[in-house]
Write an enzyme that holds these catalytic residues in place. Structure first.
Site, mmCIF file in Angstrom:
data_model
loop_
_atom_site.group_PDB
_atom_site.id
_atom_site.type_symbol
_atom_site.label_atom_id
_atom_site.label_comp_id
_atom_site.label_asym_id
_atom_site.label_seq_id
_atom_site.Cartn_x
_atom_site.Cartn_y
_atom_site.Cartn_z
ATOM 1 C CG HIS A 94 -1.699 -1.210 1.437
ATOM 2 N ND1 HIS A 94 -2.608 -1.686 0.519
ATOM 3 C CD2 HIS A 94 -1.704 -2.108 2.453
ATOM 4 C CE1 HIS A 94 -3.144 -2.801 0.964
ATOM 5 N NE2 HIS A 94 -2.609 -3.081 2.127
ATOM 6 C CD GLU A 113 -2.756 -3.573 5.968
ATOM 7 O OE1 GLU A 113 -3.991 -3.617 5.858
ATOM 8 O OE2 GLU A 113 -1.991 -4.095 5.143
ATOM 9 C CG HIS A 171 1.045 -6.610 3.478
ATOM 10 N ND1 HIS A 171 1.313 -5.348 2.993
ATOM 11 C CD2 HIS A 171 -0.293 -6.764 3.376
ATOM 12 C CE1 HIS A 171 0.184 -4.769 2.623
ATOM 13 N NE2 HIS A 171 -0.805 -5.616 2.838
ATOM 14 N NE ARG A 191 -4.638 -8.739 -6.098
ATOM 15 C CZ ARG A 191 -5.566 -7.908 -6.535
ATOM 16 N NH1 ARG A 191 -5.510 -7.424 -7.761
ATOM 17 N NH2 ARG A 191 -6.551 -7.554 -5.758
#
Length: 311
Positions: A94, A113, A171, A191
């Site tokens: 991200h 996150e 991740h 992605r």
């Protein structure tokens, strides 16, 4: 005019089908459910005077009362999910706030996150960061050349572990994990690798963007010790949120102090939430947003819960 929210807001979750999803979130669903969006700006309130209104509407109309003094704007700032992983999720990354604006347009937010593992099957693992010593230039070449897995750092995890994932961290979640995720209000995902699954319209790769935003930083993994009855413990914090774990068995008192909303998700058992003007019982895997203006509240029952708020 939408009335000011001064009582807890029980939210209706949004379930999302995913190719990697399992059966815990909705066993009767015809397709695997991978995500329950528990606290999201487009979630609607269930019951009470604000029934049918979304968090976005209430945040825009009453930012001070709902979000609190620590909020940076009028948009509801966090997104909280439950994830049920039966297969590997895509390896992804991200952007940070600045990169999100540059790559996706004005008004876009980055995504830092954190994960808290609610249940982990024996041998479960995840990818968090790249292997120590990986150079930035080599990582960029590997991403563009489709060889990112040569540098992905796998970690074994167990129930109770917490992972803080700054924007830019490579991740992926592995099979056998059921977890809570708190993040900035953003679903902007690049992605990098998808385990050779078909590149359908919704699962394309974003190698160019990934090469720009992926860093060599390491994620932070923490193991939490058992809590005593009635105890609250901070699990992790960053510039965007604080994540705490609560356990019942003895009375608990919380207080928003007008500073920040409290987003509470019951992860096991049943919790009775009461405040000066009323009360509500929360079943497992249900979430409630306690407005910053509410002040003091109490929790009772045999339960465990996670609470996210602004730092």
């Amino acid at each position: 005019m939408v009335a000011s929210p001064r009582a807890p807001l029980v939210l209706r979750p949004r379930l999302a089908q995913r190719v990697w999803g399992g059966r815990r979130l909705d066993p009767a669903a015809p397709q695997p459910i991978g995500e329950a969006w528990e606290v999201y700006e487009e979630n609607e309130v269930e019951g009470g005077p604000h029934a049918g209104h979304t968090l976005a509407e209430l945040s825009a109309a009453h930012p001070h009362e709902l979000l609190g003094r620590r909020a940076r704007g009028t948009r509801f700032p966090l997104l909280i999910k439950l994830l049920d992983c039966a297969e590997w999720l895509s390896v992804q990354v991200h952007p940070n706030d600045e990169q999100a604006r540059e790559l996706a347009g004005e008004g876009q937010l980055g995504k830092t996150e954190a994960w808290h593992i609610l249940d982990a099957a024996p041998g479960a693992e995840l990818i968090a960061g790249v292997r120590p010593g990986t150079e930035a230039g080599l990582l960029r070449e590997a991403i563009l050349g489709g060889r990112v897995m040569d540098h992905a750092h796998r970690h074994p995890v167990t129930t109770g572990d917490t992972v803080l994932m700054p924007a830019g961290t490579l991740h992926a979640l592995g099979p056998g994990l059921f977890l809570y995720e708190v993040q900035q209000t953003s679903d902007l995902t690049y992605r990098v690798y998808d385990w050779d699954r078909p590149a359908s319209a919704g699962r394309t790769l974003h190698l160019h963007e990934s090469a720009i935003v992926t860093t060599t930083a390491q994620a932070t993994l923490m193991t939490s010790e058992a809590l005593q009855p009635g105890e609250t413990r901070e699990l992790t914090r960053c510039d965007y949120f604080v994540l705490e774990r609560l356990t019942g068995g003895a009375p608990l008192t919380g207080d928003t102090r007008g500073e920040s909303f409290h987003a509470l998700t019951v992860t096991s058992g049943e919790a009775r939430l009461t405040w000066a003007e009323g009360g509500v019982t929360l079943a497992p895997l249900r979430s409630v947003v306690i407005p910053a203006a509410l002040g003091e509240y109490r929790l009772a029952g045999d339960f465990t819960a996670l609470l996210s708020r602004l730092p």
